[in-house]
Design an enzyme around this catalytic site. Sequence first.
Site, PDB file in Angstrom:
ATOM      1  N   GLU A 251     -12.254  -2.064  12.377  1.00 28.48           N
ATOM      2  CA  GLU A 251     -12.290  -1.331  11.107  1.00 28.48           C
ATOM      3  C   GLU A 251     -13.460  -1.757  10.220  1.00 28.48           C
ATOM      4  OE1 GLU A 251      -8.713  -1.753   8.849  1.00 28.48           O
ATOM      5  OE2 GLU A 251      -9.453  -0.524   7.189  1.00 28.48           O
TER       6      GLU A 251
ATOM      7  N   TRP B 191      -8.328  -1.664  -5.722  1.00 30.43           N
ATOM      8  CA  TRP B 191      -7.858  -2.350  -4.517  1.00 30.43           C
ATOM      9  C   TRP B 191      -7.998  -3.872  -4.545  1.00 30.43           C
ATOM     10  CZ3 TRP B 191      -5.150   0.334  -0.968  1.00 30.43           C
ATOM     11  CH2 TRP B 191      -5.262   1.723  -0.996  1.00 30.43           C
TER      12      TRP B 191
ATOM     13  N   ASP C 167      -8.424  -8.835   4.168  1.00 27.98           N
ATOM     14  CA  ASP C 167      -8.175  -7.746   5.092  1.00 27.98           C
ATOM     15  C   ASP C 167      -9.284  -7.620   6.144  1.00 27.98           C
ATOM     16  OD1 ASP C 167      -7.039  -5.555   6.207  1.00 27.98           O
ATOM     17  OD2 ASP C 167      -7.468  -4.176   4.555  1.00 27.98           O
TER      18      ASP C 167
ATOM     19  N   GLU D  57       0.820  -1.206   0.000  1.00 27.85           N
ATOM     20  CA  GLU D  57       0.000   0.000   0.000  1.00 27.85           C
ATOM     21  C   GLU D  57       0.861   1.267   0.000  1.00 27.85           C
ATOM     22  OE1 GLU D  57      -2.696  -0.679   3.354  1.00 27.85           O
ATOM     23  OE2 GLU D  57      -4.037  -1.749   1.996  1.00 27.85           O
TER      24      GLU D  57
HETATM   25  O1  GCW Z   1      -6.939  -2.706   6.444  1.00 29.63           O
HETATM   26  C1  GCW Z   1      -5.997  -1.924   5.865  1.00 29.63           C
HETATM   27  C2  GCW Z   1      -6.255  -0.618   6.478  1.00 29.63           C
HETATM   28  C3  GCW Z   1      -5.076   0.297   6.497  1.00 29.63           C
HETATM   29  C4  GCW Z   1      -3.909  -0.462   7.119  1.00 29.63           C
HETATM   30  C5  GCW Z   1      -3.632  -1.696   6.297  1.00 29.63           C
HETATM   31  C6  GCW Z   1      -2.545  -2.561   6.882  1.00 29.63           C
HETATM   32  C7  GCW Z   1      -2.148   0.383   8.505  1.00 29.63           C
HETATM   33  O2  GCW Z   1      -7.346  -0.009   5.844  1.00 29.63           O
HETATM   34  O3  GCW Z   1      -5.419   1.406   7.248  1.00 29.63           O
HETATM   35  O4  GCW Z   1      -2.767   0.338   7.249  1.00 29.63           O
HETATM   36  O5  GCW Z   1      -4.781  -2.498   6.237  1.00 29.63           O
HETATM   37  O6  GCW Z   1      -2.872  -3.533   7.534  1.00 29.63           O
HETATM   38  O7  GCW Z   1      -1.388  -2.264   6.685  1.00 29.63           O
END
Ligand code: GCW
Length: 687
Positions: A398, A552, A370, A291
Amino acid sequence: MSYESAWLNADIPCSVAGLKGVESILLKVDHAAAGKEERIIETAVHETARAVKELFGTAAEEKRITATDEITSGRNASDGRIDILLELVGEPALDTDGAYRISYNSAASRAEVKAGTARGLLYGSFRLTFLFKMVSSLNELSEESVPASPLRMLNHWDNMDGSIERGYSGKSFFFRDDSIIIDDRTEAYVRMIASVGINSCVINNVNVRTAATRLITADYRSDLKKLAGIFEKYGVDLYLSLNFAAPIEIGGLNTCDPLDGQVRSWWKEVLDDLFSDVPQLKGFLIKADSEGRPGPFTYGRDHAQGANMLADIIAPYGGIIIWRCFVYNCKQDWRDTKTDRARAQYDNFKPLDGKFSDNVILQIKNGPMDFQPREPVSPLFGGLKDTHQMIEFQIAQEYTGQQKHVCFLIPEFKEILGFKTYIRDKEGRPIKDDTVCDIVTGRTFKNKNCGMAAVTNTGDDANWTGHDLAAANLYGFGRLCFNPALTAEDIEKEWITLTFGDDKEVFLTVSYILSTSWPTYEKYSSPLGVGWMVNPGNHYGPNVDGYEFSEWGTYHRSDSRGMGVERGKDGTGYIGQYNEPNSSLYEKLETCPDELLLFMHHVPYTYRLHSGKTVIQYIYDSHYEGAEEAHRMRDSWIGLKGRIKENVYERVLERLNIQADSADEWRDTICSYYREKSGIPDEKGRI
Ligand code: GCW
């Protein structure tokens, strides 16, 4: 900011019948290893004394003794008072760092905590206090526990400006305006996490930005030392997230190629200096090539080369590099149906198996994507045979309602840990029945560099976790890595009693809310494993196509006939990453579990689930059921008015109201979308 004491709630009385007080706290330490662990032992005594004062109102005398028959004079066993003995022993059964045994010696009217290590004595002391609040007779003061997971770690995504990435409980209590904060909250926090056995903590975000990159330089040295000192008292190892590009950003070099001699020397100089000043520092967590974060790929190097370069430098200090496997292409073209983000961790890391230094641990998210409300277990567990591994959970909610919704995640973690990977040994023979839990606790490969981490859910809100009920996830995560054999119900029961006391009505209601919360959230958000129907960016609330045409790699592929991502042989091939028989189980529609169906396959809306219901009808029904359940949870909480502290009652009610409204919105958004898209009406005529 003030803080509350969460499950260390001093208002909860002693529940042991007839117990009126503690005469003496006896410390017996004649164990050779005691010297360097002295500070933790002092904390154990201090915590026991504090608990006695809180529970019984009067202080106990503290004494160091050399033999257990030194019974204090003047104590009368029939007056309802006992002694507490904390003893460091040299018993093989208690050898593991953190192991303890609690028992009651009725002949001597003495509660005893025995441990082979200082940490064990500390954990045993906290547990003794908890047992005083949970059991009804002295004979039930009985517990032996050996921590299963060597690393029991929290990851903070705290930024140095005080904000927290994916934080839902206020601001950081570690950082503000690019400075480290050290106040009485620091110790209160470390105490709280140590009380459930957490032994490692990364204080800053893996997305390391400007100021945090400098945490390793002399600028922050004295504050880091102070912080490490507080952590050390409670046996919590301090870790930092590291910026792989630091040689460029603060070192003035024009490369961060891990094989470049200058880069290596730069790191060595900085890290040697850091470890000599802060010897308590235990290591680093790194997000690289992920990312937008820099990493070895930029220089044509692989992740083993990147991780090993740092690991070799810190090995002489006993340092550990924790390297995240969250590496995937976040610039995907949605029209490309062959590239699959779910495959990425395995594709990137499986070929490197066996290439990492001994002090590198790969940190693998629980699922391949994720932290969605439901994902399959990452196939990388069961893929790696010769690499240290840790699992990464997320208790920061989240994608599970952002601590506005209740979502008790321990039942989910239990399922994941219990997943059988059918891993094979190095010779290719199946290691029968080994689970994710066996791998990450070091049982499968007989190693100690492994464990469990959770992205934490705390902030500077008075109650630490925003939603009071979210504290059950923090408590539960600590307990689960210590003892994964505990059931979600065991953990729930402990947390409720320690937080709210033993009111039966409160127990039944809170237990009902917690235990139904994850299935409920799943029902009204994204059932059948589909995930990702959230608003882009903040990840809160329904937006069916929010991530559908983005880069994404997060799609549900809904069209007028059906939905789901085809990940079998005729699709992306992701399912082939699992060992048999898991791979066949997921491949065949007849055996693929309903709850993961749309993660694994693209099916018509009219496809019948194992229950006989069509996919489309299930989607309608589950959203209605979930939303109804959210209302029921709120209504049941209202029944507790007057039984719970007013401020806590109101704080939770406010959030349950938000949750009920939001669940309605999820239901209506998703059901209308699919009614329209599929053209198939709801059998019950609701939409
Ligand atoms: O879930 C995603 C999140 C990001 C996060 C990333 C990760 C810290 O939206 O905010 O960054 O994963 O785990 O690195």
